[in-house]
Scaffold this active site. Sequence first.
Site, mmCIF file in Angstrom:
data_model
loop_
_atom_site.group_PDB
_atom_site.id
_atom_site.type_symbol
_atom_site.label_atom_id
_atom_site.label_comp_id
_atom_site.label_asym_id
_atom_site.label_seq_id
_atom_site.Cartn_x
_atom_site.Cartn_y
_atom_site.Cartn_z
ATOM 1 N N LYS A 14 -29.702 19.059 21.445
ATOM 2 C CA LYS A 14 -30.510 20.228 21.094
ATOM 3 C C LYS A 14 -31.963 19.812 20.834
ATOM 4 O O LYS A 14 -32.260 18.614 20.687
ATOM 5 C CB LYS A 14 -29.883 20.890 19.866
ATOM 6 N N TYR A 54 -23.036 30.713 24.786
ATOM 7 C CA TYR A 54 -22.238 30.859 23.562
ATOM 8 C C TYR A 54 -21.180 31.954 23.678
ATOM 9 O O TYR A 54 -20.204 31.934 22.934
ATOM 10 C CB TYR A 54 -23.141 31.064 22.346
ATOM 11 N N ARG A 119 -15.888 15.709 19.945
ATOM 12 C CA ARG A 119 -16.001 16.538 18.735
ATOM 13 C C ARG A 119 -15.841 15.664 17.481
ATOM 14 O O ARG A 119 -16.511 15.880 16.483
ATOM 15 C CB ARG A 119 -14.937 17.650 18.728
ATOM 16 N N THR A 125 -19.713 21.551 12.189
ATOM 17 C CA THR A 125 -20.923 22.354 12.396
ATOM 18 C C THR A 125 -21.997 22.099 11.331
ATOM 19 O O THR A 125 -23.180 22.034 11.647
ATOM 20 C CB THR A 125 -20.533 23.851 12.398
ATOM 21 N N ARG A 136 -23.563 14.263 13.352
ATOM 22 C CA ARG A 136 -24.152 15.298 12.495
ATOM 23 C C ARG A 136 -24.157 14.880 11.021
ATOM 24 O O ARG A 136 -24.957 15.363 10.244
ATOM 25 C CB ARG A 136 -23.396 16.616 12.684
ATOM 26 N N ASN A 156 -28.290 20.931 14.009
ATOM 27 C CA ASN A 156 -27.246 19.895 13.952
ATOM 28 C C ASN A 156 -27.219 19.016 15.198
ATOM 29 O O ASN A 156 -26.201 18.434 15.539
ATOM 30 C CB ASN A 156 -25.884 20.532 13.655
ATOM 31 N N HIS A 159 -24.679 20.021 20.818
ATOM 32 C CA HIS A 159 -23.584 20.941 21.139
ATOM 33 C C HIS A 159 -22.516 20.148 21.870
ATOM 34 O O HIS A 159 -22.841 19.321 22.734
ATOM 35 C CB HIS A 159 -24.045 22.080 22.059
ATOM 36 N N GLU A 170 -18.355 25.860 30.638
ATOM 37 C CA GLU A 170 -19.721 25.495 30.220
ATOM 38 C C GLU A 170 -20.385 24.585 31.256
ATOM 39 O O GLU A 170 -21.579 24.721 31.532
ATOM 40 C CB GLU A 170 -19.682 24.795 28.855
HETATM 41 P P1 GDP Z 1 -20.269 24.163 16.856
HETATM 42 O O1 GDP Z 1 -19.199 24.301 17.893
HETATM 43 O O2 GDP Z 1 -19.907 23.187 15.764
HETATM 44 O O3 GDP Z 1 -21.640 23.847 17.426
HETATM 45 O O4 GDP Z 1 -20.412 25.566 16.095
HETATM 46 P P2 GDP Z 1 -20.314 27.089 16.617
HETATM 47 O O5 GDP Z 1 -19.937 27.140 18.066
HETATM 48 O O6 GDP Z 1 -19.483 27.832 15.649
HETATM 49 O O7 GDP Z 1 -21.815 27.603 16.426
HETATM 50 C C1 GDP Z 1 -22.818 27.275 17.364
HETATM 51 C C2 GDP Z 1 -24.087 26.847 16.647
HETATM 52 O O8 GDP Z 1 -24.607 27.958 15.880
HETATM 53 C C3 GDP Z 1 -23.908 25.757 15.596
HETATM 54 O O9 GDP Z 1 -23.896 24.457 16.144
HETATM 55 C C4 GDP Z 1 -25.102 25.984 14.701
HETATM 56 O O10 GDP Z 1 -26.304 25.472 15.272
HETATM 57 C C5 GDP Z 1 -25.200 27.514 14.679
HETATM 58 N N1 GDP Z 1 -24.437 28.144 13.589
HETATM 59 C C6 GDP Z 1 -23.098 28.349 13.582
HETATM 60 N N2 GDP Z 1 -22.706 28.981 12.454
HETATM 61 C C7 GDP Z 1 -23.827 29.204 11.733
HETATM 62 C C8 GDP Z 1 -24.075 29.843 10.470
HETATM 63 O O11 GDP Z 1 -23.185 30.344 9.775
HETATM 64 N N3 GDP Z 1 -25.356 29.889 10.054
HETATM 65 C C9 GDP Z 1 -26.379 29.374 10.781
HETATM 66 N N4 GDP Z 1 -27.608 29.476 10.261
HETATM 67 N N5 GDP Z 1 -26.195 28.760 11.967
HETATM 68 C C10 GDP Z 1 -24.935 28.664 12.442
HETATM 69 MG MG MG Z 2 -18.973 25.822 19.411
#
Ligand code: GDP
Ligand code: MG
Length: 201
Positions: A14, A54, A119, A125, A136, A156, A159, A170
């Site tokens: 990112k 997403y 992962r 996350t 992370r 973080n 992805h 993806e």
């Molecule tokens: P990942 O698979 O661990 O990357 O998480 P997700 O797919 O659930 O979310 C995608 C991305 O959205 C995350 O990597 C974060 O950058 C952001 N994100 C997810 N949940 C939150 C949240 O509750 N608050 C905020 N501010 N950002 C979030």
């Molecule tokens: Mg995800």
Amino acid sequence: MSHQSKERTLIILKPDALQRSLMGEIIQRYERIGLKLVGMKLVVPSAEHVEQHYTLDPEWRRITGEKRVKAAKAKGEVLKTEDPYEITAVILDNLKKYMTSGPVVCMVWQGAHVVEIVRKLTGGTEPRSTDVGTIRGDYVLDSYMMADADSRAIRNLVHASGSPEEAEKEIMHWFDQNELVDYRLIGEQILYDVNLDGILE
Ligand code: GDP
Ligand code: MG
């Protein structure tokens, strides 16, 4: 079914990973475990491309919203809403700003159990609460609390696809078939070959 070693995943470094000069450090972690890089490019994605990415998984809105509610409950934090869809609408808007703020590096990595392994190396996350030893957990300190208060996405660094099925979708979203390279990595022999004859002289 093709051999386990053919499993693939999508990793995106990112914008914060590039801005903090962490590309090499992060890539090294995926490389040294024995995974193979089969595609790589630097791009500045459009907001539309990020939203499509997403929402390729129709369950992403619900799952991500529910994950946020669970994290809030664990910390005794009170959210404005507990509706997962309202929560992810805001997250998605913020994610589009974050992911289009500068160049990102898209990569396809291949190897046995690659989705799960990546992962695990990447961590959860939220950098604040994820394990030490993960990317992370080791290279950044952001939290749900801080990011949500400032109405921005959690920074973080990386992805990584969540399942092999999600990974294939993806990969097709970010890469053309001719941008991926099939090749042999000499080190793969010691990871996967049944027969180790030929090492001793
Ligand atoms: P990942 O698979 O661990 O990357 O998480 P997700 O797919 O659930 O979310 C995608 C991305 O959205 C995350 O990597 C974060 O950058 C952001 N994100 C997810 N949940 C939150 C949240 O509750 N608050 C905020 N501010 N950002 C979030
Ligand atoms: Mg995800």
